[in-house]
Design an enzyme around this catalytic site. Structure first.
Site, mmCIF file in Angstrom:
data_model
loop_
_atom_site.group_PDB
_atom_site.id
_atom_site.type_symbol
_atom_site.label_atom_id
_atom_site.label_comp_id
_atom_site.label_asym_id
_atom_site.label_seq_id
_atom_site.Cartn_x
_atom_site.Cartn_y
_atom_site.Cartn_z
ATOM 1 N N GLY A 90 0.767 -1.244 0.000
ATOM 2 C CA GLY A 90 0.000 0.000 0.000
ATOM 3 C C GLY A 90 0.795 1.289 0.000
ATOM 4 O O GLY A 90 1.704 1.500 -0.827
ATOM 5 N N ARG A 97 6.700 -6.630 8.489
ATOM 6 C CA ARG A 97 6.931 -7.995 8.996
ATOM 7 C C ARG A 97 7.198 -8.971 7.854
ATOM 8 O O ARG A 97 7.939 -9.913 8.009
ATOM 9 C CB ARG A 97 5.710 -8.461 9.809
ATOM 10 N N ASP A 110 8.368 -6.474 13.860
ATOM 11 C CA ASP A 110 7.001 -6.105 14.230
ATOM 12 C C ASP A 110 7.103 -4.865 15.113
ATOM 13 O O ASP A 110 7.696 -4.926 16.189
ATOM 14 C CB ASP A 110 6.368 -7.285 14.991
ATOM 15 N N ASN A 134 4.465 5.013 8.896
ATOM 16 C CA ASN A 134 3.315 4.648 8.051
ATOM 17 C C ASN A 134 2.616 3.371 8.514
ATOM 18 O O ASN A 134 1.408 3.241 8.369
ATOM 19 C CB ASN A 134 3.803 4.497 6.607
ATOM 20 N N SER A 186 -4.804 9.738 9.400
ATOM 21 C CA SER A 186 -5.983 9.344 8.621
ATOM 22 C C SER A 186 -7.043 10.417 8.782
ATOM 23 O O SER A 186 -7.011 11.183 9.757
ATOM 24 C CB SER A 186 -6.535 8.019 9.157
ATOM 25 N N TYR A 197 -10.185 2.642 16.125
ATOM 26 C CA TYR A 197 -9.293 3.074 15.031
ATOM 27 C C TYR A 197 -9.215 4.604 15.029
ATOM 28 O O TYR A 197 -8.120 5.175 14.964
ATOM 29 C CB TYR A 197 -9.785 2.540 13.682
ATOM 30 N N PRO A 218 -5.105 10.754 5.054
ATOM 31 C CA PRO A 218 -5.857 10.392 3.845
ATOM 32 C C PRO A 218 -7.277 9.903 4.145
ATOM 33 O O PRO A 218 -7.545 9.331 5.203
ATOM 34 C CB PRO A 218 -5.042 9.217 3.256
ATOM 35 N N VAL A 247 -8.181 5.117 0.491
ATOM 36 C CA VAL A 247 -7.120 4.751 -0.457
ATOM 37 C C VAL A 247 -7.236 3.241 -0.667
ATOM 38 O O VAL A 247 -7.279 2.489 0.315
ATOM 39 C CB VAL A 247 -5.709 5.025 0.135
ATOM 40 N N THR A 283 -5.876 -0.088 -0.883
ATOM 41 C CA THR A 283 -4.644 -0.823 -0.551
ATOM 42 C C THR A 283 -5.121 -2.145 0.055
ATOM 43 O O THR A 283 -6.261 -2.543 -0.171
ATOM 44 C CB THR A 283 -3.832 -0.043 0.505
#
Ligand code: NAP
Length: 253
Positions: free
Chosen positions: A14, A35, A61, A88, A141, A154, A184, A187, A189
């Site tokens: 992504g 990962r 991780d 990111n 986000s 989230y 964003p 998107v 991904t």
């Protein structure tokens, strides 16, 4: 190393992968984290053969503090002057109301989106402060600006990223280090596949009937932010599909 170095988390897919490709094409050397090592290896081969740059892989991780410490302390000396940190790596896990929420999902999001970003930043920022040079780009986000139904944890994790970006900016400005937050909207991904725990059919529906953003659009925004003159900082960018004016409205055809 003559070229600048960027450390990108979540580069196996992504937005992170698109940023890696864009930065490589601009001659930036890359330290790539995620990962899934097989994907990073493939990306390294591709980008090193197409561009005059070097890539170091740093698979771990970001939820595991000791794994990060071990991996980053093993970075060779000529890779230590990291100029750009692109925070990111992140995810949404589940989409449901809080009173029936899955605590494992919550922990995954908080541990990755908030604690992981903090662990990485705590290790990489001191070098930037010491050198009085650097630029952090946090991929937040629209969920860090607006709360939507069933987005609860989230959204909370991305509101935290928003607060951390603002705090970092205040604290790092005296040290000549820039901080940009990119927020964003939708998107396409692997984001929705991860959110719906591998249910690709449900994930595909998210992007049906409108022109969603592409990961390359966010990579373009990130490159714009990092390529401004030193006197100028892009504090934050909210980047939405034209068909998604706010988080909760998507105008489908
Ligand atoms: P994606 O395609 O699922 O990519 C997520 C990346 O994060 C992958 O490379 C994944 O790699 C990595 N990652 C996840 N957990 C990790 C962990 N514990 N340790 C290390 N790496 C980890 O999703 P994306 O859309 O590109 O997401 C990138 C960022 O954009 C996230 O922070 C997301 O919240 C944000 N965002 C996305 C959207 C959207 O609509 N897509 C909108 C706003 C914001 P591995 O699985 O290989 O570890």
């Amino acid at each position: 190393m003559p070229n600048k170095i960027a450390f990108i988390t979540g580069a196996s897919s992504g937005i992170g992968m698109a940023i890696a490709k864009r930065f490589a094409s601009e001659g930036i050397n890359l330290i790539l984290n995620a990962r899934r090592l097989d994907r990073l290896e493939k990306l390294k081969l591709e980008l090193e053969s197409e561009n005059q740059i070097k890539i170091l892989l740093c698979p771990f991780d970001i939820r595991h503090k000791s794994e990060i410490e071990t991996a980053i302390s093993a970075i060779p000396d000529d890779w230590k002057d990291i100029y750009y940190l692109i925070n990111n790596a992140g995810l949404a896990s589940g989409l449901g109301n809080l009173h029936e929420g899955d605590i494992e999902d919550w922990e995954k999001m908080i541990d990755t989106n908030v604690k992981g970003l903090l662990y990485i930043s705590r290790i990489i920022l001191p070098g930037m402060v010491e050198r009085k040079a650097g630029h952090v780009v946090n991929i937040s986000s629209i969920a860090g600006k607006e709360v939507y139904a069933n987005g609860n944890v989230y959204c909370a994790s991305k509101f935290a990223v928003d607060a951390l970006s603002r705090g970092m900016r205040i604290e790092l400005s005296p040290h000549n280090v820039k901080v940009t937050s990119i927020n964003p909207g939708a998107v396409e991904t692997e984001f929705s596949i991860v959110r719906f725990h591998g249910d690709k059919e449900r994930a595909d529906k998210v992007y049906e009937g409108f022109d969603n953003l592409l990961a390359e659009d966010i990579a373009d925004a990130a490159y714009y932010a990092i390529s401004r003159p030193q006197r100028m900082n892009i504090n934050e960018m909210i980047v939405m599909p034209t068909a998604q004016p706010v988080a909760t409205i998507i105008n489908r055809r």
